[in-house]
Motif scaffolding. Structure first.
Motif, PDB file in Angstrom:
ATOM      1  N   MET A 111       0.893  -1.119   0.049  1.00  6.78           N
ATOM      2  CA  MET A 111      -0.091  -0.025   0.034  1.00  6.78           C
ATOM      3  C   MET A 111       0.811   1.243  -0.006  1.00  6.78           C
ATOM      4  SD  MET A 111      -2.980   0.506   2.619  1.00  6.78           S
ATOM      5  CE  MET A 111      -4.038   2.013   2.701  1.00  6.78           C
ATOM      6  N   ALA A 112       0.758   2.015  -1.054  1.00  8.57           N
ATOM      7  CA  ALA A 112       1.528   3.403  -1.071  1.00  8.57           C
ATOM      8  C   ALA A 112       1.002   4.243   0.139  1.00  8.57           C
ATOM      9  CB  ALA A 112       1.200   3.798  -2.520  1.00  8.57           C
ATOM     10  N   ASP A 113       2.046   5.263   0.429  1.00  5.04           N
ATOM     11  CA  ASP A 113       1.721   6.322   1.337  1.00  5.04           C
ATOM     12  C   ASP A 113       0.868   7.438   0.673  1.00  5.04           C
ATOM     13  OD1 ASP A 113       3.262   5.378   3.454  1.00  5.04           O
ATOM     14  OD2 ASP A 113       5.048   6.305   2.615  1.00  5.04           O
ATOM     15  N   ASP A 114      -0.129   7.848   1.217  1.00  2.93           N
ATOM     16  CA  ASP A 114      -0.909   8.616   0.785  1.00  2.93           C
ATOM     17  C   ASP A 114      -0.408  10.060   1.271  1.00  2.93           C
ATOM     18  OD1 ASP A 114      -2.963  10.627   0.178  1.00  2.93           O
ATOM     19  OD2 ASP A 114      -4.367   9.563   1.071  1.00  2.93           O
ATOM     20  N   PRO A 115       0.124  11.104   0.220  1.00  6.54           N
ATOM     21  CA  PRO A 115       0.644  12.182   0.731  1.00  6.54           C
ATOM     22  C   PRO A 115      -0.247  13.110   1.439  1.00  6.54           C
ATOM     23  CG  PRO A 115       0.786  11.997  -1.809  1.00  6.54           C
ATOM     24  CD  PRO A 115       0.179  10.731  -1.005  1.00  6.54           C
ATOM     25  N   ASN A 116      -1.598  13.046   0.990  1.00  3.50           N
ATOM     26  CA  ASN A 116      -2.559  14.270   1.747  1.00  3.50           C
ATOM     27  C   ASN A 116      -2.731  13.598   3.341  1.00  3.50           C
ATOM     28  OD1 ASN A 116      -3.147  15.705  -0.363  1.00  3.50           O
ATOM     29  ND2 ASN A 116      -4.534  14.114  -1.338  1.00  3.50           N
ATOM     30  N   LEU A 117      -2.731  12.193   3.368  1.00  5.54           N
ATOM     31  CA  LEU A 117      -2.921  11.745   4.784  1.00  5.54           C
ATOM     32  C   LEU A 117      -1.597  12.124   5.685  1.00  5.54           C
ATOM     33  CD1 LEU A 117      -4.535  10.268   7.004  1.00  5.54           C
ATOM     34  CD2 LEU A 117      -3.431   8.098   5.905  1.00  5.54           C
ATOM     35  N   ASP A 118      -0.347  12.078   5.072  1.00  7.33           N
ATOM     36  CA  ASP A 118       0.777  12.447   5.618  1.00  7.33           C
ATOM     37  C   ASP A 118       0.729  13.928   6.030  1.00  7.33           C
ATOM     38  OD1 ASP A 118       1.978   9.971   5.228  1.00  7.33           O
ATOM     39  OD2 ASP A 118       3.184  10.296   3.647  1.00  7.33           O
ATOM     40  N   ARG A 119       0.455  14.819   5.063  1.00  4.81           N
ATOM     41  CA  ARG A 119       0.401  16.221   5.504  1.00  4.81           C
ATOM     42  C   ARG A 119      -0.640  16.378   6.664  1.00  4.81           C
ATOM     43  NH1 ARG A 119       0.730  17.024  -0.181  1.00  4.81           N
ATOM     44  NH2 ARG A 119      -1.315  17.266  -0.370  1.00  4.81           N
TER      45      ARG A 119
END
Length: 185
Positions: free
Chosen positions: A1-9
């Protein structure tokens, strides 16, 4: 599963907000503690921090003394007026306004001076038979302190400034709570 940049932010933003809120709460608590500590400081604490500093004391509408803070107890202070050989004794309850008082404080337990009561200071003046001017709320009396009681001092007045009793001298009882200052003559 790839990291979600929006979730990280979003997580970084929430983490930053939480850290900021914690810092603000810590700052508010420390400011409250500092205010609470400052509220415990007495006039004597502030005067002890002003030792050897020039101050101006307003004791009544017409009585203003200036000099250097010399000694402080919980109930009195001595003020060395400019050019005076001896210091004036001032009950702390007589002080209305101060100019030049240090913003810092020095609690009694940090003071090197041994606290003595107002009565002890007045008994010393009586023992020395010093000529003094007792400034009160209703005026001043020049004379010698003859006796010191729990609530009164007796002063043998020297109405014309002599060094010893003369005709016209009288023994006056002064209520301690009315004394603004005892000044050397």
């Amino acid at each position: 599963m790839a990291d979600d940049p929006n979730l990280d932010r979003l997580l970084e933003d929430l983490s930053g907000r939480l850290a900021h809120q914690e810092r603000e709460e810590m700052l508010a608590v420390s400011e409250d503690l500092a205010r609470a500590e400052r509220a415990q400081l007495t006039l004597a604490d502030r005067l002890r921090a002003s030792l050897d500093r020039p101050v101006v004391l307003q004791l009544s509408e017409s009585l203003r003394l200036s000099g250097r803070v010399e000694e402080v107890s919980s109930s009195w202070m001595t003020l060395r007026e400019d050019g005076a050989g001896r210091a004036s004794l001032v009950p702390l309850t007589a002080i209305v306004l101060l100019e030049g008082l240090s913003a810092r404080a020095r609690p009694l337990e940090e003071s090197a001076l041994a606290p003595r009561g107002l009565g002890a200071m007045l008994r010393g003046m009586a023992r020395d038979r010093a000529t003094v001017r007792v400034e009160t709320r209703s005026g001043g009396i020049t004379g010698r302190i003859a006796d010191v009681g729990a609530e009164l001092i007796d002063v043998v007045s020297l109405p014309t400034g002599e060094r010893s009793s003369v005709p016209g001298s009288s023994r006056l009882s002064v209520v301690l709570s009315s004394i603004l200052a005892v000044r050397p003559r």
